[in-house]
Design a protein around this motif. Structure first.
Motif, PDB file in Angstrom:
ATOM      1  N   GLY A  12       0.813  -1.214   0.000  1.00  0.00           N
ATOM      2  CA  GLY A  12       0.000   0.000   0.000  1.00  0.00           C
ATOM      3  C   GLY A  12       0.844   1.260   0.000  1.00  0.00           C
ATOM      4  N   TYR A  13       1.931   1.264   0.786  1.00  0.00           N
ATOM      5  CA  TYR A  13       2.819   2.429   0.815  1.00  0.00           C
ATOM      6  C   TYR A  13       3.504   2.637  -0.538  1.00  0.00           C
ATOM      7  CZ  TYR A  13       2.360   2.810   5.875  1.00  0.00           C
ATOM      8  OH  TYR A  13       1.876   2.986   7.142  1.00  0.00           O
ATOM      9  N   VAL A  14       3.915   1.555  -1.174  1.00  0.00           N
ATOM     10  CA  VAL A  14       4.568   1.665  -2.482  1.00  0.00           C
ATOM     11  C   VAL A  14       3.586   2.186  -3.521  1.00  0.00           C
ATOM     12  CG1 VAL A  14       5.623   0.325  -4.353  1.00  0.00           C
ATOM     13  CG2 VAL A  14       6.298  -0.093  -1.992  1.00  0.00           C
ATOM     14  N   ILE A  15       2.363   1.660  -3.513  1.00  0.00           N
ATOM     15  CA  ILE A  15       1.355   2.126  -4.472  1.00  0.00           C
ATOM     16  C   ILE A  15       1.019   3.592  -4.234  1.00  0.00           C
ATOM     17  CG2 ILE A  15      -1.072   1.871  -5.148  1.00  0.00           C
ATOM     18  CD1 ILE A  15      -0.669  -1.163  -4.811  1.00  0.00           C
ATOM     19  N   ARG A  16       0.928   4.006  -2.968  1.00  0.00           N
ATOM     20  CA  ARG A  16       0.650   5.413  -2.678  1.00  0.00           C
ATOM     21  C   ARG A  16       1.788   6.295  -3.177  1.00  0.00           C
ATOM     22  NH1 ARG A  16      -0.487   7.875   3.232  1.00  0.00           N
ATOM     23  NH2 ARG A  16       0.923   6.188   3.729  1.00  0.00           N
ATOM     24  N   ALA A  17       3.033   5.866  -2.972  1.00  0.00           N
ATOM     25  CA  ALA A  17       4.180   6.645  -3.437  1.00  0.00           C
ATOM     26  C   ALA A  17       4.172   6.772  -4.953  1.00  0.00           C
ATOM     27  CB  ALA A  17       5.475   6.006  -2.958  1.00  0.00           C
ATOM     28  N   LEU A  18       3.923   5.664  -5.643  1.00  0.00           N
ATOM     29  CA  LEU A  18       3.879   5.708  -7.107  1.00  0.00           C
ATOM     30  C   LEU A  18       2.714   6.569  -7.600  1.00  0.00           C
ATOM     31  CD1 LEU A  18       4.706   1.992  -7.972  1.00  0.00           C
ATOM     32  CD2 LEU A  18       6.197   3.984  -8.177  1.00  0.00           C
ATOM     33  N   GLY A  19       1.590   6.486  -6.925  1.00  0.00           N
ATOM     34  CA  GLY A  19       0.441   7.310  -7.289  1.00  0.00           C
ATOM     35  C   GLY A  19       0.724   8.795  -7.138  1.00  0.00           C
ATOM     36  N   PHE A  20       1.403   9.162  -6.063  1.00  0.00           N
ATOM     37  CA  PHE A  20       1.718  10.570  -5.852  1.00  0.00           C
ATOM     38  C   PHE A  20       2.761  11.078  -6.836  1.00  0.00           C
ATOM     39  CE2 PHE A  20      -0.705  10.606  -1.970  1.00  0.00           C
ATOM     40  CZ  PHE A  20      -1.064  11.935  -1.832  1.00  0.00           C
ATOM     41  N   ILE A  21       3.706  10.236  -7.232  1.00  0.00           N
ATOM     42  CA  ILE A  21       4.690  10.695  -8.210  1.00  0.00           C
ATOM     43  C   ILE A  21       4.031  10.871  -9.579  1.00  0.00           C
ATOM     44  CG2 ILE A  21       5.692   8.524  -9.051  1.00  0.00           C
ATOM     45  CD1 ILE A  21       8.441   9.913  -8.647  1.00  0.00           C
ATOM     46  N   VAL A  22       3.101   9.990  -9.931  1.00  0.00           N
ATOM     47  CA  VAL A  22       2.372  10.137 -11.190  1.00  0.00           C
ATOM     48  C   VAL A  22       1.463  11.365 -11.137  1.00  0.00           C
ATOM     49  CG1 VAL A  22       0.596   9.074 -12.648  1.00  0.00           C
ATOM     50  CG2 VAL A  22       2.496   7.703 -11.820  1.00  0.00           C
ATOM     51  N   SER A  61      -1.228  15.426   3.956  1.00  0.00           N
ATOM     52  CA  SER A  61      -0.689  14.118   3.580  1.00  0.00           C
ATOM     53  C   SER A  61       0.623  13.874   4.316  1.00  0.00           C
ATOM     54  CB  SER A  61      -0.479  14.032   2.062  1.00  0.00           C
ATOM     55  OG  SER A  61       0.568  14.881   1.657  1.00  0.00           O
ATOM     56  N   SER A  62       1.129  12.669   4.177  1.00  0.00           N
ATOM     57  CA  SER A  62       2.380  12.328   4.860  1.00  0.00           C
ATOM     58  C   SER A  62       3.569  12.965   4.141  1.00  0.00           C
ATOM     59  CB  SER A  62       2.549  10.813   4.902  1.00  0.00           C
ATOM     60  OG  SER A  62       2.752  10.313   3.599  1.00  0.00           O
ATOM     61  N   ALA A  63       4.687  13.002   4.831  1.00  0.00           N
ATOM     62  CA  ALA A  63       5.891  13.603   4.259  1.00  0.00           C
ATOM     63  C   ALA A  63       6.377  12.826   3.034  1.00  0.00           C
ATOM     64  CB  ALA A  63       6.992  13.657   5.314  1.00  0.00           C
ATOM     65  N   GLY A  64       6.277  11.520   3.078  1.00  0.00           N
ATOM     66  CA  GLY A  64       6.694  10.709   1.934  1.00  0.00           C
ATOM     67  C   GLY A  64       5.837  10.954   0.708  1.00  0.00           C
ATOM     68  N   SER A  65       4.536  11.060   0.925  1.00  0.00           N
ATOM     69  CA  SER A  65       3.628  11.328  -0.190  1.00  0.00           C
ATOM     70  C   SER A  65       3.895  12.697  -0.792  1.00  0.00           C
ATOM     71  CB  SER A  65       2.180  11.251   0.291  1.00  0.00           C
ATOM     72  OG  SER A  65       1.878   9.973   0.774  1.00  0.00           O
ATOM     73  N   MET A  66       4.104  13.675   0.052  1.00  0.00           N
ATOM     74  CA  MET A  66       4.392  15.021  -0.435  1.00  0.00           C
ATOM     75  C   MET A  66       5.716  15.059  -1.180  1.00  0.00           C
ATOM     76  SD  MET A  66       3.442  17.987  -0.797  1.00  0.00           S
ATOM     77  CE  MET A  66       4.399  19.173  -1.674  1.00  0.00           C
ATOM     78  N   GLY A  67       6.698  14.332  -0.691  1.00  0.00           N
ATOM     79  CA  GLY A  67       7.983  14.271  -1.369  1.00  0.00           C
ATOM     80  C   GLY A  67       7.885  13.653  -2.752  1.00  0.00           C
ATOM     81  N   MET A  68       7.111  12.598  -2.867  1.00  0.00           N
ATOM     82  CA  MET A  68       6.931  11.966  -4.173  1.00  0.00           C
ATOM     83  C   MET A  68       6.185  12.891  -5.130  1.00  0.00           C
ATOM     84  SD  MET A  68       8.625   9.309  -3.967  1.00  0.00           S
ATOM     85  CE  MET A  68       8.237   8.059  -5.153  1.00  0.00           C
ATOM     86  N   PHE A  69       5.182  13.621  -4.622  1.00  0.00           N
ATOM     87  CA  PHE A  69       4.475  14.583  -5.456  1.00  0.00           C
ATOM     88  C   PHE A  69       5.446  15.658  -5.936  1.00  0.00           C
ATOM     89  CE2 PHE A  69       2.191  18.516  -6.160  1.00  0.00           C
ATOM     90  CZ  PHE A  69       1.148  18.108  -6.966  1.00  0.00           C
ATOM     91  N   ALA A  70       6.276  16.157  -5.043  1.00  0.00           N
ATOM     92  CA  ALA A  70       7.235  17.198  -5.408  1.00  0.00           C
ATOM     93  C   ALA A  70       8.244  16.679  -6.433  1.00  0.00           C
ATOM     94  CB  ALA A  70       7.946  17.703  -4.162  1.00  0.00           C
TER      95      ALA A  70
END
Length: 91
Positions: A12-22, A61-70
């Motif tokens: 779930g964390y990996v999918i969320r990270a990939l989703g935020f980067i996309v 959102s979490s710091a990891g999610s925000m980082g991937m979005f950035a």
């Protein structure tokens, strides 16, 4: 059972990270493409909307999610600038 829950949590964390980067890449790309073609009022609205989204994601959102979005948004902006340089060299 705890192992299954742990594995699903990691997936779930990996999918969320990939989703935020996309999401970051697509929003950044859309904003940069629309920004180049718009009048100044729309450019101001695009900039305010994009930075408002950054503020909202930072707060909710979490710091990891925000980082991937950035990261995704940064890549989109860098690629947008590189495409402009390539067009200039062709002309």
């Amino acid at each position: 059972m705890e192992q299954v829950t742990g594995v699903l949590s990691i997936i779930g964390y990996v999918i969320r990270a990939l989703g935020f980067i996309v999401l970051g890449f697509s929003v950044g790309r859309f904003t940069m493409d629309a920004y180049k073609k718009a009048v100044w009022q729309v450019q101001v609205a695009l900039a305010l909307g994009f930075f408002g989204l950054l503020v909202g994601l930072t707060n909710y959102s979490s710091a990891g999610s925000m980082g991937m979005f950035a990261l995704g948004a940064g890549v989109a902006m860098i690629l947008s600038g590189m495409a402009k340089k390539e067009e200039d060299t062709e002309k």
